[in-house]
Design a protein around this motif. Structure first.
Motif, PDB file in Angstrom:
ATOM      1  N   THR A  47       2.554  30.322  28.901  1.00  0.00           N
ATOM      2  CA  THR A  47       3.384  31.501  29.156  1.00  0.00           C
ATOM      3  C   THR A  47       4.681  31.106  29.853  1.00  0.00           C
ATOM      4  O   THR A  47       5.770  31.533  29.448  1.00  0.00           O
ATOM      5  CB  THR A  47       2.613  32.523  30.016  1.00  0.00           C
ATOM      6  OG1 THR A  47       1.407  32.871  29.343  1.00  0.00           O
ATOM      7  CG2 THR A  47       3.435  33.765  30.256  1.00  0.00           C
ATOM      8  N   LEU A  48       4.568  30.297  30.887  1.00  0.00           N
ATOM      9  CA  LEU A  48       5.769  29.856  31.594  1.00  0.00           C
ATOM     10  C   LEU A  48       6.666  29.014  30.697  1.00  0.00           C
ATOM     11  O   LEU A  48       7.895  29.095  30.776  1.00  0.00           O
ATOM     12  CB  LEU A  48       5.385  29.077  32.852  1.00  0.00           C
ATOM     13  CG  LEU A  48       4.702  29.890  33.948  1.00  0.00           C
ATOM     14  CD1 LEU A  48       4.238  28.981  35.071  1.00  0.00           C
ATOM     15  CD2 LEU A  48       5.614  30.983  34.456  1.00  0.00           C
ATOM     16  N   GLN A  49       6.067  28.226  29.835  1.00  0.00           N
ATOM     17  CA  GLN A  49       6.844  27.410  28.906  1.00  0.00           C
ATOM     18  C   GLN A  49       7.616  28.303  27.927  1.00  0.00           C
ATOM     19  O   GLN A  49       8.794  28.050  27.650  1.00  0.00           O
ATOM     20  CB  GLN A  49       5.901  26.486  28.145  1.00  0.00           C
ATOM     21  CG  GLN A  49       6.569  25.422  27.347  1.00  0.00           C
ATOM     22  CD  GLN A  49       5.542  24.466  26.754  1.00  0.00           C
ATOM     23  OE1 GLN A  49       4.398  24.822  26.514  1.00  0.00           O
ATOM     24  NE2 GLN A  49       5.972  23.245  26.529  1.00  0.00           N
ATOM     25  N   CYS A  50       6.977  29.330  27.420  1.00  0.00           N
ATOM     26  CA  CYS A  50       7.668  30.254  26.508  1.00  0.00           C
ATOM     27  C   CYS A  50       8.807  30.983  27.208  1.00  0.00           C
ATOM     28  O   CYS A  50       9.889  31.154  26.648  1.00  0.00           O
ATOM     29  CB  CYS A  50       6.681  31.263  25.921  1.00  0.00           C
ATOM     30  SG  CYS A  50       5.580  30.574  24.691  1.00  0.00           S
ATOM     31  N   VAL A  51       8.561  31.440  28.442  1.00  0.00           N
ATOM     32  CA  VAL A  51       9.595  32.151  29.189  1.00  0.00           C
ATOM     33  C   VAL A  51      10.782  31.228  29.475  1.00  0.00           C
ATOM     34  O   VAL A  51      11.946  31.614  29.288  1.00  0.00           O
ATOM     35  CB  VAL A  51       9.009  32.726  30.506  1.00  0.00           C
ATOM     36  CG1 VAL A  51      10.104  33.230  31.417  1.00  0.00           C
ATOM     37  CG2 VAL A  51       8.037  33.845  30.198  1.00  0.00           C
ATOM     38  N   SER A  52      10.508  30.007  29.900  1.00  0.00           N
ATOM     39  CA  SER A  52      11.613  29.095  30.194  1.00  0.00           C
ATOM     40  C   SER A  52      12.359  28.698  28.923  1.00  0.00           C
ATOM     41  O   SER A  52      13.590  28.540  28.946  1.00  0.00           O
ATOM     42  CB  SER A  52      11.105  27.849  30.919  1.00  0.00           C
ATOM     43  OG  SER A  52      10.300  27.074  30.066  1.00  0.00           O
ATOM     44  N   ASN A  53      11.663  28.573  27.812  1.00  0.00           N
ATOM     45  CA  ASN A  53      12.339  28.259  26.551  1.00  0.00           C
ATOM     46  C   ASN A  53      13.201  29.411  26.066  1.00  0.00           C
ATOM     47  O   ASN A  53      14.288  29.194  25.525  1.00  0.00           O
ATOM     48  CB  ASN A  53      11.321  27.879  25.471  1.00  0.00           C
ATOM     49  CG  ASN A  53      10.795  26.491  25.671  1.00  0.00           C
ATOM     50  OD1 ASN A  53      11.461  25.639  26.224  1.00  0.00           O
ATOM     51  ND2 ASN A  53       9.584  26.271  25.226  1.00  0.00           N
ATOM     52  N   LEU A  54      12.715  30.609  26.264  1.00  0.00           N
ATOM     53  CA  LEU A  54      13.523  31.774  25.880  1.00  0.00           C
ATOM     54  C   LEU A  54      14.788  31.837  26.724  1.00  0.00           C
ATOM     55  O   LEU A  54      15.888  32.066  26.202  1.00  0.00           O
ATOM     56  CB  LEU A  54      12.707  33.056  26.037  1.00  0.00           C
ATOM     57  CG  LEU A  54      13.373  34.352  25.609  1.00  0.00           C
ATOM     58  CD1 LEU A  54      13.731  34.298  24.132  1.00  0.00           C
ATOM     59  CD2 LEU A  54      12.462  35.524  25.895  1.00  0.00           C
ATOM     60  N   ALA A  55      14.638  31.594  28.018  1.00  0.00           N
ATOM     61  CA  ALA A  55      15.817  31.584  28.890  1.00  0.00           C
ATOM     62  C   ALA A  55      16.757  30.442  28.525  1.00  0.00           C
ATOM     63  O   ALA A  55      17.985  30.613  28.527  1.00  0.00           O
ATOM     64  CB  ALA A  55      15.381  31.470  30.343  1.00  0.00           C
ATOM     65  N   GLN A  56      16.212  29.287  28.175  1.00  0.00           N
ATOM     66  CA  GLN A  56      17.040  28.152  27.774  1.00  0.00           C
ATOM     67  C   GLN A  56      17.797  28.464  26.490  1.00  0.00           C
ATOM     68  O   GLN A  56      18.980  28.148  26.364  1.00  0.00           O
ATOM     69  CB  GLN A  56      16.166  26.915  27.557  1.00  0.00           C
ATOM     70  CG  GLN A  56      16.945  25.691  27.108  1.00  0.00           C
ATOM     71  CD  GLN A  56      16.019  24.517  26.798  1.00  0.00           C
ATOM     72  OE1 GLN A  56      14.813  24.600  26.964  1.00  0.00           O
ATOM     73  NE2 GLN A  56      16.604  23.433  26.340  1.00  0.00           N
ATOM     74  N   THR A 151       0.707  39.955  25.864  1.00  0.00           N
ATOM     75  CA  THR A 151       1.217  38.683  26.379  1.00  0.00           C
ATOM     76  C   THR A 151       2.559  38.335  25.755  1.00  0.00           C
ATOM     77  O   THR A 151       3.482  37.901  26.455  1.00  0.00           O
ATOM     78  CB  THR A 151       0.201  37.554  26.108  1.00  0.00           C
ATOM     79  OG1 THR A 151      -1.046  37.924  26.697  1.00  0.00           O
ATOM     80  CG2 THR A 151       0.665  36.243  26.691  1.00  0.00           C
ATOM     81  N   LEU A 152       2.683  38.530  24.454  1.00  0.00           N
ATOM     82  CA  LEU A 152       3.963  38.246  23.799  1.00  0.00           C
ATOM     83  C   LEU A 152       5.072  39.166  24.325  1.00  0.00           C
ATOM     84  O   LEU A 152       6.204  38.735  24.533  1.00  0.00           O
ATOM     85  CB  LEU A 152       3.821  38.378  22.289  1.00  0.00           C
ATOM     86  CG  LEU A 152       2.909  37.341  21.623  1.00  0.00           C
ATOM     87  CD1 LEU A 152       2.777  37.628  20.132  1.00  0.00           C
ATOM     88  CD2 LEU A 152       3.391  35.930  21.860  1.00  0.00           C
ATOM     89  N   GLY A 153       4.741  40.434  24.581  1.00  0.00           N
ATOM     90  CA  GLY A 153       5.711  41.354  25.168  1.00  0.00           C
ATOM     91  C   GLY A 153       6.093  40.957  26.576  1.00  0.00           C
ATOM     92  O   GLY A 153       7.256  41.053  26.976  1.00  0.00           O
ATOM     93  N   MET A 154       5.120  40.479  27.347  1.00  0.00           N
ATOM     94  CA  MET A 154       5.398  40.021  28.706  1.00  0.00           C
ATOM     95  C   MET A 154       6.327  38.809  28.689  1.00  0.00           C
ATOM     96  O   MET A 154       7.256  38.722  29.492  1.00  0.00           O
ATOM     97  CB  MET A 154       4.096  39.659  29.424  1.00  0.00           C
ATOM     98  CG  MET A 154       4.320  39.183  30.839  1.00  0.00           C
ATOM     99  SD  MET A 154       3.102  38.028  31.454  1.00  0.00           S
ATOM    100  CE  MET A 154       2.952  36.822  30.195  1.00  0.00           C
ATOM    101  N   ILE A 155       6.080  37.878  27.762  1.00  0.00           N
ATOM    102  CA  ILE A 155       6.936  36.692  27.668  1.00  0.00           C
ATOM    103  C   ILE A 155       8.371  37.108  27.361  1.00  0.00           C
ATOM    104  O   ILE A 155       9.319  36.619  27.981  1.00  0.00           O
ATOM    105  CB  ILE A 155       6.395  35.731  26.586  1.00  0.00           C
ATOM    106  CG1 ILE A 155       5.111  35.082  27.072  1.00  0.00           C
ATOM    107  CG2 ILE A 155       7.427  34.673  26.212  1.00  0.00           C
ATOM    108  CD1 ILE A 155       4.358  34.337  25.991  1.00  0.00           C
ATOM    109  N   LEU A 156       8.544  38.019  26.434  1.00  0.00           N
ATOM    110  CA  LEU A 156       9.889  38.491  26.079  1.00  0.00           C
ATOM    111  C   LEU A 156      10.542  39.199  27.270  1.00  0.00           C
ATOM    112  O   LEU A 156      11.710  38.948  27.582  1.00  0.00           O
ATOM    113  CB  LEU A 156       9.823  39.416  24.870  1.00  0.00           C
ATOM    114  CG  LEU A 156      11.150  39.942  24.354  1.00  0.00           C
ATOM    115  CD1 LEU A 156      12.016  38.785  23.870  1.00  0.00           C
ATOM    116  CD2 LEU A 156      10.926  40.922  23.227  1.00  0.00           C
TER     117      LEU A 156
END
Length: 170
Positions: A47-56, A151-156
């Protein structure tokens, strides 16, 4: 179990199916005990990896668009598929246990419709007692199929919040 006739669904067979259900639940409890913490760490990391990749992707896409997009997509797809597979496969467990209990109950109903009397009311009560079991990560995240979209909505959402913090600081 579905192919047994109402006449053949005797008390010893019913007890054998209850033993099988109990063995399945005991194995699931052992799996839960062993993999609860590990699966929680895996889900949290992904989850943290997806969030940081989205921000990147959002923050640094203007610098080197193609390389950034390829890197972020590769890492995010890998992390997302890992999470989805855990939620999907662990989410099958309650469904299968419910189906097992449903088949047992349908045999009892069929026996009742055909006029067979109850041979052992204690066994009947044990069959009708629904034992639901759900795998979880440290009792914080319960693995259900419905949790995949949450979870996917939370990541976004958190990815966009990180972007918003990054834009505000600039």
């Amino acid at each position: 179990m579905e192919n047994i006739s109402p006449n053949g669904f005797s008390v010893p067979i019913q007890i054998e199916y209850l033993k099988q259900r109990n063995r399945i639940i005991n194995v699931l409890e052992e799996i839960q005990e062993i993999f609860s913490t590990v699966s929680f760490v895996i889900i949290t990391t992904n989850t943290l990896q997806c969030v940081s990749n989205l921000a990147q992707l959002i923050a640094f896409s203007s610098a080197n668009t193609l390389a950034t997009v390829i890197e972020v997509l590769y890492i995010s797809i890998n992390a997302t598929l890992s999470m989805v597979s855990i939620f999907y496969n662990a989410g099958q467990v309650p469904k299968e246990i419910h189906n097992f209990s449903k088949i047992l109950r349908s045999h009892y109903e069929l026996k009742a419709f055909l006029g067979f009397t109850s041979e052992n009311s204690l066994v009947e009560r044990l069959v009708f007692e629904e034992k639901t079991f759900m795998l979880s990560g440290c009792e914080l995240i319960f693995y259900e199929k419905t949790t995949i979209l949450s979870t996917l909505g939370m990541i976004l959402t958190y990815g966009l919040l990180i972007l918003n913090l990054n834009l505000n600081s600039e």
